[in-house]
Motif scaffolding. Structure first.
Motif, PDB file in Angstrom:
ATOM      1  N   HIS A 216       0.806  -1.217   0.000  1.00 15.10           N
ATOM      2  CA  HIS A 216       0.000   0.000   0.000  1.00 15.10           C
ATOM      3  C   HIS A 216       0.844   1.275   0.000  1.00 15.10           C
ATOM      4  N   ARG A 217       2.151   1.123   0.221  1.00 16.04           N
ATOM      5  CA  ARG A 217       3.027   2.296   0.211  1.00 16.04           C
ATOM      6  C   ARG A 217       4.447   1.854  -0.121  1.00 16.04           C
ATOM      7  N   ASP A 218       5.288   2.798  -0.489  1.00 21.08           N
ATOM      8  CA  ASP A 218       6.698   2.490  -0.707  1.00 21.08           C
ATOM      9  C   ASP A 218       7.322   2.062   0.621  1.00 21.08           C
ATOM     10  N   LYS A 219       8.227   1.118   0.543  1.00 23.85           N
ATOM     11  CA  LYS A 219       8.892   0.637   1.761  1.00 23.85           C
ATOM     12  C   LYS A 219      10.375   0.431   1.487  1.00 23.85           C
ATOM     13  N   ALA A 220      11.213   1.025   2.334  1.00 25.00           N
ATOM     14  CA  ALA A 220      12.660   0.835   2.214  1.00 25.00           C
ATOM     15  C   ALA A 220      13.031  -0.539   2.758  1.00 25.00           C
ATOM     16  N   GLY A 221      14.017  -1.170   2.136  1.00 26.55           N
ATOM     17  CA  GLY A 221      14.477  -2.472   2.597  1.00 26.55           C
ATOM     18  C   GLY A 221      15.586  -2.353   3.624  1.00 26.55           C
ATOM     19  N   LEU A 222      16.097  -3.506   4.054  1.00 28.02           N
ATOM     20  CA  LEU A 222      17.136  -3.537   5.075  1.00 28.02           C
ATOM     21  C   LEU A 222      18.423  -2.882   4.602  1.00 28.02           C
ATOM     22  N   PHE A 223      18.743  -3.041   3.307  1.00 31.32           N
ATOM     23  CA  PHE A 223      19.961  -2.410   2.781  1.00 31.32           C
ATOM     24  C   PHE A 223      19.852  -0.896   2.882  1.00 31.32           C
ATOM     25  N   GLN A 224      18.695  -0.355   2.503  1.00 32.30           N
ATOM     26  CA  GLN A 224      18.509   1.102   2.591  1.00 32.30           C
ATOM     27  C   GLN A 224      18.500   1.560   4.047  1.00 32.30           C
ATOM     28  N   ALA A 225      17.911   0.755   4.932  1.00 36.47           N
ATOM     29  CA  ALA A 225      17.858   1.121   6.355  1.00 36.47           C
ATOM     30  C   ALA A 225      19.251   1.178   6.968  1.00 36.47           C
TER      31      ALA A 225
END
Length: 441
Positions: A216-225
């Motif tokens: 339902h929305r964009d989500k950053a992954g673990l690499f981006q986090a």
């Protein structure tokens, strides 16, 4: 103070010029050499803050220069320029002591981040004692491990930590992060065995809104986090084959593609992995990709089991009791009487330090509040200490069965929570339950 100075060693004038212009825009001074001999001459005249060298030079190679700089000025970070796709050369340079590497054609953004990180290593660090945790113990294996952590903190090389469950693999990874130049950025830990297969790619690399049902929305992954910091992949052996392929590409390219995205995005992350399983054996059995193993296992670290260092148990127990008491709001932690301490030092601890903490937490609820007696520990010792290899194997399996039974009872047979309590992945717990015949009980 004058601006930091970087030595650039490359026989291609275009690359030297690109690197010099990039660093000049960062406010840095540079000196350049086209050969190994010229580099040695520059190094003899002055000391540099960072060195960037090509892997292949007309009169030698970058490995030789790394070795010489480490001997002369071991605190000078050396980065290596490698040919595109030459993973073997990159790994070889990291094993030789290179701080990091950048591939041709040189990506200016990657180069800037690399140099910025390297410059944070200059001079002594004054915040090393600010780590949130410490690696306790006076056994020689722990002394050597502390020294190794200090060396690894100055590198960006991938590290693979092996050791039994409960030996402190995540603590070692966190200390490497906290004592290095990435300390001010995130440390992100993930248990690879706890992520459902169907969500793995999204969890690691992120996704765009509408890329799949439920997005339902964009989500950053673990690499981006973990951008700018460290990504700790615990129980990496649990990764399914399709994710091993994607992880390998992310490590090689230093880019990830979120689910539903058309373009890849660059990531600046150091990866540290860990497992209690034998990755090399899994490679031989065809369950783990050899090329990924080669990239993860650049530098191997082993966390020793507690039974190899019983002399450290008094120190560890005192520290853990104080921590448990603080969590419970108890002003003065109870102490272990002599008999209790001797019994702990005889116990084999299949669950290692994590099991020691669980035993002490239980004992605190059973003791009189001032002193913990042997009976409060409720240890189930093996019937015999000696015996054949078969006897020892059976004793270890009996201890493991008992530990799993207790974890299941404590969590009311919630296997996910029991696995967390035992310090293993859900898949590993399910496998051990079946292998030890607990599913037939």
């Amino acid at each position: 103070m004058s601006a930091p100075c970087v030595l650039i060693v490359d026989d291609e004038p275009d690359i030297r010029e690109l690197v010099e212009i990039t660093l000049a825009r960062m406010g840095l001074r540079t000196d350049a050499a086209a050969t190994l001999a010229e580099a040695r001459e520059r190094l003899a005249r002055r000391q540099f803050d960072v060195c960037i060298t090509d892997m292949r030079l007309p009169d030698g190679n970058g490995i030789s220069l790394i070795t010489e700089i480490q001997q002369r000025t071991p605190h000078t970070p050396v980065a290596v320029i490698t040919a595109y796709g030459n993973a073997e050369a990159a790994v070889e340079s990291l094993k030789a002591g290179a701080f990091d590497f950048v591939s041709k054609p040189v990506d200016v953004a990657v180069l800037r981040k690399l140099v910025d990180t390297a410059l944070k290593l200059r001079g002594p660090r004054h915040d090393r004692d600010m780590a949130t945790e410490v690696l306790l113990g006076e056994h020689e294996s722990i002394r050597q491990l502390r020294l190794l952590i200090e060396r690894l903190a100055r590198s960006q090389a991938p590290v693979h930590i092996t050791g039994e469950s409960g030996t402190g693999k995540e603590l070692v990874a966190r200390l490497i992060h906290e004592r290095g130049p990435r300390a001010g950025n995130p440390f992100v830990a993930v248990n690879c065995g706890a992520v459902p297969n169907e969500l793995m790619e999204s969890e690691f690399f992120g996704h765009l809104k509408g890329s799949f049902t439920g997005a339902h929305r964009d989500k950053a992954g673990l690499f981006q986090a973990a951008e700018g910091g460290t990504l700790f992949l615990d129980e990496v052996a649990e990764l399914p084959m399709h994710m091993q392929v994607k992880l390998l590409r992310a490590l090689q390219e230093r880019r990830v593609r979120p689910v539903g995205a058309e373009a890849e995005i660059p990531v600046n992350v150091r990866v540290i992995s860990a497992t209690h399983r034998d990755l090399a054996a899994l490679v031989q059995a065809g369950h783990f990709r050899q090329d990924l193993f080669y990239r993860l296992d650049v530098i191997a670290v082993r966390t020793p089991p507690l039974r190899e260092r019983p002399g450290d148990i008094p120190l560890l127990a005192r520290h853990l009791l104080e921590r448990i008491a603080a969590r419970a709001g108890i002003a003065i932690a109870p102490t272990l009487d002599r008999a209790a301490l001797e019994e702990l030092q005889r116990y084999p601890f299949p669950g290692n330090v994590r099991e020691l903490e669980n035993i002490l937490e239980r004992a605190m609820t059973l003791c009189d509040g001032r002193s913990i007696r042997a009976v409060d520990l409720q240890l189930r010792m093996p019937a015999t200490i000696g015996g054949s290899a078969g006897d020892l194997k059976r004793q270890k399996e009996d201890l493991e069965r008992q530990a799993i039974r207790e974890a299941l009872q404590k969590t009311r047979y919630n296997k996910t929570r029991a696995a967390q309590l035992l310090g293993m992945s859900f898949r590993s717990l399910r496998y051990r339950i079946k292998k030890l015949g607990l599913d037939q009980e």
